[in-house]
Design an enzyme around this catalytic site. Structure first.
Site, PDB file in Angstrom:
ATOM      1  CB  SER A 274      -0.945  -0.051   1.199  1.00 30.83           C
ATOM      2  OG  SER A 274      -1.969   0.900   1.058  1.00 30.83           O
TER       3      SER A 274
ATOM      4  CG  ASP B 275      -7.014  -2.071  -3.456  1.00 32.28           C
ATOM      5  OD1 ASP B 275      -7.642  -1.363  -2.646  1.00 32.28           O
ATOM      6  OD2 ASP B 275      -5.796  -2.284  -3.359  1.00 32.28           O
TER       7      ASP B 275
ATOM      8  CG  HIS C 287      -5.818  -2.282   0.233  1.00 29.70           C
ATOM      9  ND1 HIS C 287      -5.161  -1.623  -0.787  1.00 29.70           N
ATOM     10  CD2 HIS C 287      -5.143  -1.957   1.369  1.00 29.70           C
ATOM     11  CE1 HIS C 287      -4.156  -0.932  -0.294  1.00 29.70           C
ATOM     12  NE2 HIS C 287      -4.112  -1.115   1.011  1.00 29.70           N
TER      13      HIS C 287
END
Length: 711
Positions: A563, A648, A683
């Site tokens: 991320s 995501d 995610h």
């Protein structure tokens, strides 16, 4: 097809024999070829006098079949490039699975007259949520079996799990796509039957009123931002639910929860740097919200309830926060009284109020701490001590208000996650459970905490673990993790999967770089906005320290981040590609300028206060200087594995896809460059524990392959 990578064409030729699976790699010559994407019309924009040409903008078109075909072909190419590691992947998966005790249960948590817990069953990927009454020989009640909910679905995530105050109704929500939009449902725990009430597109926060019939929940706007608070009365139609509050400012996310005392529902509105809290008395859930203190730009605060007062953590004129209290009936700023003053060396992170105690979760000297403050005396206080040099500790589930027992979790790089009950009166702690790990002997591993010197002289800690039999020298391969954003500390915790790497001779390190929260609020501020470059140069300094001081060498050093940690990976591989052997970037936030310009994307507006707003010229030049997608150069990059999730909502799949495509078109070297997109997740990747292990085995096989480990 208009758009397709040359590498994908190579793969398709290799797979042309109808539907047979890939069994051979493309030739070495084919593997070394660059693979630019054919273009018809680049996306060209003007910003602050700069022309920006995006040759891969079309990958944003999720509904375009050619986009999906492109991603699927990239997956096939990745599979072909990694097919020689399949035996290694299986060995890694089997090892990691073996370490897990599949039939296991959590430590029961008391709430009223019940003990609530979850358990897992061998062969089942998800948890089963249960309870027992607190009486002899009470039978188990299965409240929710997530395996049943997941049957026939590629993905399943449990959002809220909230039992009504009288323990008769379960409110729970599920997400079956990974896009973080949840369906809220209700189960009658007396009859075991589902209630007809169903609410779509909710977020993962909710709180019950004390009437056992009213529940407060949040819904999302078109950018997937939780912005509305609703109240629902059981038995009514969801379209009739009252909108209690709507937040118009795109920078603010809305969250609802209940105080441990059970007396108040709190609604928190939070931007990156500003907070506003409202309350409703849980006994009268139809009443209007009351604001604790109206928002002031840059003022962050949070509350908990105790008796006739709210306890407040606030950063008003207190960068590292201070503790105050105010009467519940009079919350204007003039009524706030200081309980614990601000400290330059201790950061207060959160508070938990009990009948006779306050627990403060704080940070000092780069490590988390727990402080207990007595409320029924003159305010005597003490800290819970921990022996290891580097560790992580945090509050666990503590449902009961009238108790002397505080439950917390503790872990380190060689200590499995452990649940402790701490008696705040006697100052004694009891180990309730340590996560079981098969065939694990912690005495065979050593940990250390060392410091690298950043460009400006700041000391940056690195936590390290290795096997005793592996010497700390330049021949040792090493995996170095990093994050460094949002003020979130990347503390030294335990991962049983690591030991498949450690037992193969790798050393593992965590770089606690600026932008995180390891050393309090200033550590965060020194790694955001115009100081964001410190995050990347800190990580490079850590890598240089490890290579220059005999821990490893560049051709043995692998780095990983996810991320915002994936942003870190993209930035440092652009800045110092010579320093790393390989890079794993999970769901990487790499297209920073374009994303921060697009307010339709979730998180964009709220994150202007973290990264800056490129619509402002100064912020644009700051971001453009490090944005990984915008700084790809014609240079030799390390081997790279890039991971994405099609659904995501935080880092959209096109960011890693575009980054991969531009790297292929621009780089000069021939190291492996692989993109792997999970076509049914978001995610966090796969939702089930077995799917997560398979993904981890794939990542580790990529790493080990780069350092020549084949089994």
């Amino acid at each position: 097809m208009r758009y397709i990578t040359l590498t994908s064409l190579i793969l398709l030729a290799a797979c042309a024999n109808q539907n047979q699976s890939v069994t051979t790699l493309p030739s070495p010559e084919a593997q070394s070829m660059q693979a630019p994407i054919a273009q018809i019309k680049p996306h060209v924009t003007q910003l602050h006098g700069t022309q920006r040409t995006d040759n891969y903008f079309w990958l944003r078109e999720k509904t375009n079949p050619e986009t999906i075909a492109y991603l699927e072909n990239e997956n096939k190419y990745t599979q072909a490039q990694m097919i020689h590691t399949e035996a290694l992947q299986k060995s890694l998966y089997d090892e990691m699975l073996h370490r897990i005790v599949e039939d296991d249960a959590s430590v029961p948590n008391r709430k009223g007259d019940y003990l609530y817990y979850s358990r897992t069953v061998s062969g089942k990927p998800y948890s089963i949520y249960c309870r027992k009454e607190i009486k002899p020989d009470a039978p188990e009640e299965i409240l929710l079996d997530v395996n049943a909910l997941a049957d026939g679905k590629k993905y399943m995530d449990l959002g809220i799990f909230e039992v009504s105050p009288d323990h008769s109704i379960l409110a729970f929500s599920t997400d079956s796509s990974g896009y973080e939009q949840f369906t809220l449902q209700f189960k009658d725990l007396k009859t075991g039957k589902m209630l007809p009430d169903t609410i779509e597109k909710t977020y993962d926060s909710a709180a019950w009123g004390n009437d056992n019939a009213t529940i407060f929940y949040t819904t999302v706007d078109e950018a997937n931002r939780p912005y509305r608070l609703h109240s629902h009365r059981l038995g009514s139609e969801s379209q009739d639910d009252k909108i209690v509050y709507e937040e118009a400012d795109d920078r603010f996310f809305l969250n609802v929860e209940k105080t441990r005392s059970g007396q108040f529902i709190t609604m928190s509105l939070e931007s990156a740097i500003t907070t506003e809290v409202h309350t409703i008395n849980a006994d009268t859930p139809s009443e209007a919200l009351k604001v604790v203190l109206p928002r002031q730009q840059g003022h962050e605060y949070g509350i908990d309830h105790h008796g006739d007062h709210f306890y407040i953590l606030s950063n008003l004129n207190a960068q590292n926060f201070k503790l105050l209290r105010t009467p519940t009936a009079k919350t204007n700023l003039d009524s706030w009284q200081t309980v614990i003053e601000h400290s330059d060396s201790v950061t207060l992170n959160s508070i938990a109020a009990f009948q006779n105690y306050l627990v403060l979760w704080e940070r000092s000297d780069g490590l988390p701490q727990l402080r207990i403050k007595e409320l029924n005396t003159q305010g005597a206080e003490h800290r819970i001590s921990f022996d290891e040099a580097s560790y992580d500790v945090w509050p666990s589930t503590n449902e009961e208000f009238s108790t002397d027992i505080f439950r917390f979790k503790y872990t380190s790089m060689k200590t499995p996650s452990s649940v402790f009950d701490y008696d705040m009166k006697t100052k004694s702690k009891t180990l309730m459970k340590e996560m079981p790990v098969r065939d694990y002997d912690r005495s065979q591993y050593v940990t250390d905490r060392i410091f690298a010197e950043a460009k400006d002289g700041v000391k940056v800690p690195i936590s390290i673990i290795r096997k005793k039999t592996v010497a700390a020298n330049a021949k040792a391969p090493m995996l170095l993790y990093g994050y460094g954003s949002y003020g979130y500390p990347y503390d030294a915790s335990f991962r049983s999967s690591w030991f498949s790497l450690l037992d193969r001779g790798m050393t593992i390190g965590i770089a606690h770089i600026r932008g995180g929260g390891e050393y309090g609020r200033q550590w965060k501020l020194d790694g955001k906005l115009e100081k964001k470059m410190n995050t990347f140069t800190d990580f490079i300094a850590c890598a240089e320290h490890l290579t220059q001081n005999g821990y490893t060498q560049s051709d043995r050093l692998i780095i990983e981040g996810r991320s915002a940690g994936g942003l870190l990976m993209g930035a440092v591989m652009n800045m110092r590609p010579d320093l790393f052997k390989a890079v794993v970037a999970g769901v990487p936030f790499v297209d920073v300028v374009n994303t921060m310009l697009d307010e339709t994307i979730p998180l964009t507006a709220i994150e202007w206060e973290e990264w800056g707003n490129p619509n402002q010229e100064k912020d644009f030049h700051t971001i453009n200087a490090y944005s990984p997608y915008d700084n790809i150069k014609a240079q030799n990059y390390p081997a790279t594995l890039i991971l994405a999730g099609l659904n995501d909502p935080r880092v959209h799949y096109w960011e890693p896809a575009k980054f991969t495509a531009k790297l292929r078109a621009t780089r000069t070297g021939t190291q492996k460059l692989l993109l792997k997109t999970n076509m049914g997740a978001g995610h966090g990747g796969s939702s089930g524990r077995y799917g997560r292990l398979k993904e981890k085995a794939f990542e580790y096989a990529f790493m080990l392959d780069q350092i020549g480990v084949t089994k």
